[in-house]
Write a protein that holds these residues in place. Sequence first.
Motif, PDB file in Angstrom:
ATOM      1  N   GLY A 181       7.294 112.473  42.097  1.00  0.00           N
ATOM      2  CA  GLY A 181       8.369 111.696  41.893  1.00  0.00           C
ATOM      3  C   GLY A 181       8.495 110.208  41.817  1.00  0.00           C
ATOM      4  O   GLY A 181       7.594 109.553  41.480  1.00  0.00           O
ATOM      5  N   VAL A 182       9.328 109.699  42.493  1.00  0.00           N
ATOM      6  CA  VAL A 182       9.608 108.242  42.540  1.00  0.00           C
ATOM      7  C   VAL A 182       8.433 107.704  43.355  1.00  0.00           C
ATOM      8  O   VAL A 182       7.721 106.643  43.084  1.00  0.00           O
ATOM      9  N   THR A 183       8.143 108.381  44.382  1.00  0.00           N
ATOM     10  CA  THR A 183       6.996 108.026  45.324  1.00  0.00           C
ATOM     11  C   THR A 183       5.650 107.741  44.560  1.00  0.00           C
ATOM     12  O   THR A 183       4.778 106.719  44.819  1.00  0.00           O
ATOM     13  N   GLY A 184       5.382 108.652  43.683  1.00  0.00           N
ATOM     14  CA  GLY A 184       4.047 108.689  42.751  1.00  0.00           C
ATOM     15  C   GLY A 184       4.315 107.820  41.770  1.00  0.00           C
ATOM     16  O   GLY A 184       3.080 107.666  40.856  1.00  0.00           O
ATOM     17  N   ARG A 185       5.145 107.037  41.655  1.00  0.00           N
ATOM     18  CA  ARG A 185       5.435 105.995  40.443  1.00  0.00           C
ATOM     19  C   ARG A 185       5.873 104.691  41.007  1.00  0.00           C
ATOM     20  O   ARG A 185       6.457 103.690  40.387  1.00  0.00           O
ATOM     21  N   THR A 186       5.528 104.218  42.342  1.00  0.00           N
ATOM     22  CA  THR A 186       5.754 103.046  42.792  1.00  0.00           C
ATOM     23  C   THR A 186       4.751 102.192  42.790  1.00  0.00           C
ATOM     24  O   THR A 186       3.681 102.367  41.947  1.00  0.00           O
ATOM     25  N   THR A 187       5.091 100.812  42.969  1.00  0.00           N
ATOM     26  CA  THR A 187       4.089  99.902  42.984  1.00  0.00           C
ATOM     27  C   THR A 187       3.274  99.716  44.410  1.00  0.00           C
ATOM     28  O   THR A 187       2.201  99.194  44.411  1.00  0.00           O
ATOM     29  N   ALA A 188       3.646 100.428  45.416  1.00  0.00           N
ATOM     30  CA  ALA A 188       3.112 100.734  46.725  1.00  0.00           C
ATOM     31  C   ALA A 188       2.671  99.388  47.478  1.00  0.00           C
ATOM     32  O   ALA A 188       1.826  99.215  47.999  1.00  0.00           O
ATOM     33  N   LYS A 189       3.780  98.663  47.475  1.00  0.00           N
ATOM     34  CA  LYS A 189       3.873  97.375  48.461  1.00  0.00           C
ATOM     35  C   LYS A 189       4.303  97.800  49.598  1.00  0.00           C
ATOM     36  O   LYS A 189       5.493  98.190  49.923  1.00  0.00           O
ATOM     37  N   VAL A 190       3.508  97.675  50.806  1.00  0.00           N
ATOM     38  CA  VAL A 190       3.776  97.958  52.135  1.00  0.00           C
ATOM     39  C   VAL A 190       4.131  96.746  52.800  1.00  0.00           C
ATOM     40  O   VAL A 190       3.277  96.146  53.441  1.00  0.00           O
ATOM     41  N   THR A 191       5.519  96.440  52.736  1.00  0.00           N
ATOM     42  CA  THR A 191       5.783  95.162  53.129  1.00  0.00           C
ATOM     43  C   THR A 191       7.248  95.113  53.639  1.00  0.00           C
ATOM     44  O   THR A 191       8.126  95.999  53.267  1.00  0.00           O
ATOM     45  N   ALA A 192       7.572  94.284  54.852  1.00  0.00           N
ATOM     46  CA  ALA A 192       8.817  94.036  55.335  1.00  0.00           C
ATOM     47  C   ALA A 192       9.459  92.951  54.556  1.00  0.00           C
ATOM     48  O   ALA A 192      10.710  92.542  54.647  1.00  0.00           O
ATOM     49  N   GLN A 193       8.973  91.966  53.545  1.00  0.00           N
ATOM     50  CA  GLN A 193       9.335  91.009  52.826  1.00  0.00           C
ATOM     51  C   GLN A 193      10.014  91.527  51.411  1.00  0.00           C
ATOM     52  O   GLN A 193       9.187  91.729  50.462  1.00  0.00           O
ATOM     53  N   HIS A 194      11.253  91.921  51.391  1.00  0.00           N
ATOM     54  CA  HIS A 194      11.756  92.449  50.283  1.00  0.00           C
ATOM     55  C   HIS A 194      12.523  91.636  49.364  1.00  0.00           C
ATOM     56  O   HIS A 194      13.954  91.505  49.282  1.00  0.00           O
ATOM     57  N   GLY A 195      11.945  90.438  48.913  1.00  0.00           N
ATOM     58  CA  GLY A 195      12.513  89.511  48.130  1.00  0.00           C
ATOM     59  C   GLY A 195      13.591  88.550  49.096  1.00  0.00           C
ATOM     60  O   GLY A 195      13.121  88.342  50.060  1.00  0.00           O
ATOM     61  N   LEU A 196      14.167  88.036  48.324  1.00  0.00           N
ATOM     62  CA  LEU A 196      15.211  86.965  49.103  1.00  0.00           C
ATOM     63  C   LEU A 196      16.361  87.896  49.711  1.00  0.00           C
ATOM     64  O   LEU A 196      17.619  87.925  49.455  1.00  0.00           O
ATOM     65  N   ILE A 197      16.014  88.524  50.863  1.00  0.00           N
ATOM     66  CA  ILE A 197      17.305  89.435  51.519  1.00  0.00           C
ATOM     67  C   ILE A 197      17.500  88.951  53.036  1.00  0.00           C
ATOM     68  O   ILE A 197      18.745  89.064  53.134  1.00  0.00           O
ATOM     69  N   TYR A 198      16.743  88.308  53.791  1.00  0.00           N
ATOM     70  CA  TYR A 198      17.037  88.056  54.994  1.00  0.00           C
ATOM     71  C   TYR A 198      17.889  86.751  55.158  1.00  0.00           C
ATOM     72  O   TYR A 198      18.815  87.013  56.059  1.00  0.00           O
TER      73      TYR A 198
ATOM     74  N   LEU B 235       3.910  91.885  41.240  1.00  0.00           N
ATOM     75  CA  LEU B 235       2.540  91.787  40.689  1.00  0.00           C
ATOM     76  C   LEU B 235       1.699  92.199  42.373  1.00  0.00           C
ATOM     77  O   LEU B 235       2.382  91.836  43.385  1.00  0.00           O
ATOM     78  N   ARG B 236       0.842  93.053  42.107  1.00  0.00           N
ATOM     79  CA  ARG B 236      -0.206  93.310  43.164  1.00  0.00           C
ATOM     80  C   ARG B 236      -1.537  93.785  42.437  1.00  0.00           C
ATOM     81  O   ARG B 236      -1.532  94.527  41.615  1.00  0.00           O
ATOM     82  N   THR B 237      -2.601  93.779  43.383  1.00  0.00           N
ATOM     83  CA  THR B 237      -3.955  94.174  43.157  1.00  0.00           C
ATOM     84  C   THR B 237      -4.226  95.520  43.377  1.00  0.00           C
ATOM     85  O   THR B 237      -3.251  95.944  44.621  1.00  0.00           O
ATOM     86  N   HIS B 238      -4.732  96.325  42.855  1.00  0.00           N
ATOM     87  CA  HIS B 238      -5.101  97.734  43.111  1.00  0.00           C
ATOM     88  C   HIS B 238      -6.735  97.775  42.775  1.00  0.00           C
ATOM     89  O   HIS B 238      -7.105  97.656  41.666  1.00  0.00           O
ATOM     90  N   VAL B 239      -7.388  98.152  43.808  1.00  0.00           N
ATOM     91  CA  VAL B 239      -8.869  98.518  43.930  1.00  0.00           C
ATOM     92  C   VAL B 239      -9.032  99.902  43.001  1.00  0.00           C
ATOM     93  O   VAL B 239      -8.554 101.129  43.591  1.00  0.00           O
ATOM     94  N   ALA B 240      -9.403  99.908  41.903  1.00  0.00           N
ATOM     95  CA  ALA B 240      -9.783 101.151  41.163  1.00  0.00           C
ATOM     96  C   ALA B 240     -11.288 101.625  40.808  1.00  0.00           C
ATOM     97  O   ALA B 240     -11.888 100.991  40.017  1.00  0.00           O
ATOM     98  N   GLY B 241     -11.899 102.263  41.701  1.00  0.00           N
ATOM     99  CA  GLY B 241     -13.358 102.384  41.685  1.00  0.00           C
ATOM    100  C   GLY B 241     -14.011 100.942  42.056  1.00  0.00           C
ATOM    101  O   GLY B 241     -14.034 100.179  42.875  1.00  0.00           O
TER     102      GLY B 241
END
Length: 511
Positions: free
Chosen positions: A74-91, A284-290
């Motif tokens: 579902g949604v998790t399988g279609r993410t950009t998969a950024k593992v970050t606490a910086q969520h745009g201009l939020i704080y 934007l993010r880089t993903h290693v593919a092979g």
Amino acid sequence: MSDDESAGDGTAPTPTESVWIDTTPETSYDPLSADRRVDVAVVGGGITGLTAAAELADAGEEVAVVESGHVVEGVTGRTTAKVTAQHGLIYDRLRSTVGDGLARQYAEANQRAIEHIAETVERREIECDFGRTPAYTYTDSPDRRDAIAAEVDAATALGLPASFVEDTPLPFDVEAAIRVDDQARFHPREYLLALAASIDEAGSHVFERTKALEIERGRLNRVVTDRGTVAAETVVVATHFPILDRRLFFARLYPERSYVLAVRASDVPTEGLYYKPGEPMRSLRTHVAGQEDLVLVGGEAHKTGHGDAPERYERLERYARKRFDVEEIPYRWSTQDYSTPDRIPFVGRAGPTSDGILVGTGFGGWGMTNGTAAGRLLADMALGRPNPYRTVYDPTRFSFSAVRTALKENAHVAKEFVTGWTDGLRADAATPAPGEARVVRHDGRPVGQYRDEGGELHTVSAVCTHMDCIVDWNDAEKTWDCPCHGSRFDPDGSVLDGPAVEDLPRRSPRD
């Protein structure tokens, strides 16, 4: 020249699954075959549900995960998969709306989620391309330098490793950026399929192709599915949009669709997660593919049921070709996210008298860390353990700014409801050509018609089964989308995304 005016080849890539789904095997867990009694039932097989279930199984609980399709598709399988606490201009915004205390809890919860994922990868020896990398929220406008600087001040005050920079590894110039160090990226399906396997191996259960229809409260709560029931003292609802809505989440969650291209280019950045807020938003993010790297280019968010999806893909392609030396675009996909009025998810009890029914929702596009934090919080609540982030995610919280946002969004929903019934229906009975769809009136009833490329006509009721809004056709995804609360259905009316639980009834062309 603006990003969207730049020249491309004018052709969107062929639709495919996400790179995450395409590069991992499909799961084959059995459906529920008989009524079950377990300690905890978890409805939903994404990052929130599987994180909670894995925590509970590790604690010795017998858990049953119920997923209507396949886990992590579902949604998790279609993410950009950024593992970050910086969520745009939020704080900077959170400090002014909810105060430093809750803003600090939010930052800590998401930063701790990164560490939990890292520890889980190491402990379970999961091969999922996990790696540390900085995250950047950047702007290319001089007018937004002050906003970036204010966000840096807020993030550092809340304990994040943030700094103000004017250069990034991107192959183009930026005006300014906030850099947050020690963030991460990974392959979400490889990570979560390992969690699903650990749940199954621990003597708990993962049931796929089992659709939860409702939750019946009682001494033992019962998850009623299309294949039987699962009884449990505690039920965790982790279905993106809750199938149980005792807190009127439909009026406090706002759906948006966004789009992603995976681009093969000669100048992919070597590190970093990137986000540009504003219009147009870019991710934007880089993903290693092979043996090669891809850059994932995301953006073009819009309210579900609005906007021309093929055009959104074309805009992203033009942007990608302007910013990178593009060689090929092998993947494209879309996703849907729900946001809350204050941009903090709702995680906790599903209702004021629902001690045994817990819910996590409203991750606003930042589900890798928020979903992990939510899964851990839900597991702690099910086990009766304390959790330091229970207050910030509490669904009962209140703020005047959130009320104003809710009123504005619900006025939009009311307008869409009225417009759909009064202006959005054709009176003619002509059927669509191959590849086309339309909503028409047949004997006064709204009917959705789609003729596929093979010439077969698919005809369904065009009235959303959630709250009777009129659905609209999404030409890029070949789905019926509700512009009011974001429910989505396939051409034959089967539910793809909630809050709807019931399918659109099928109609014959003569109905």
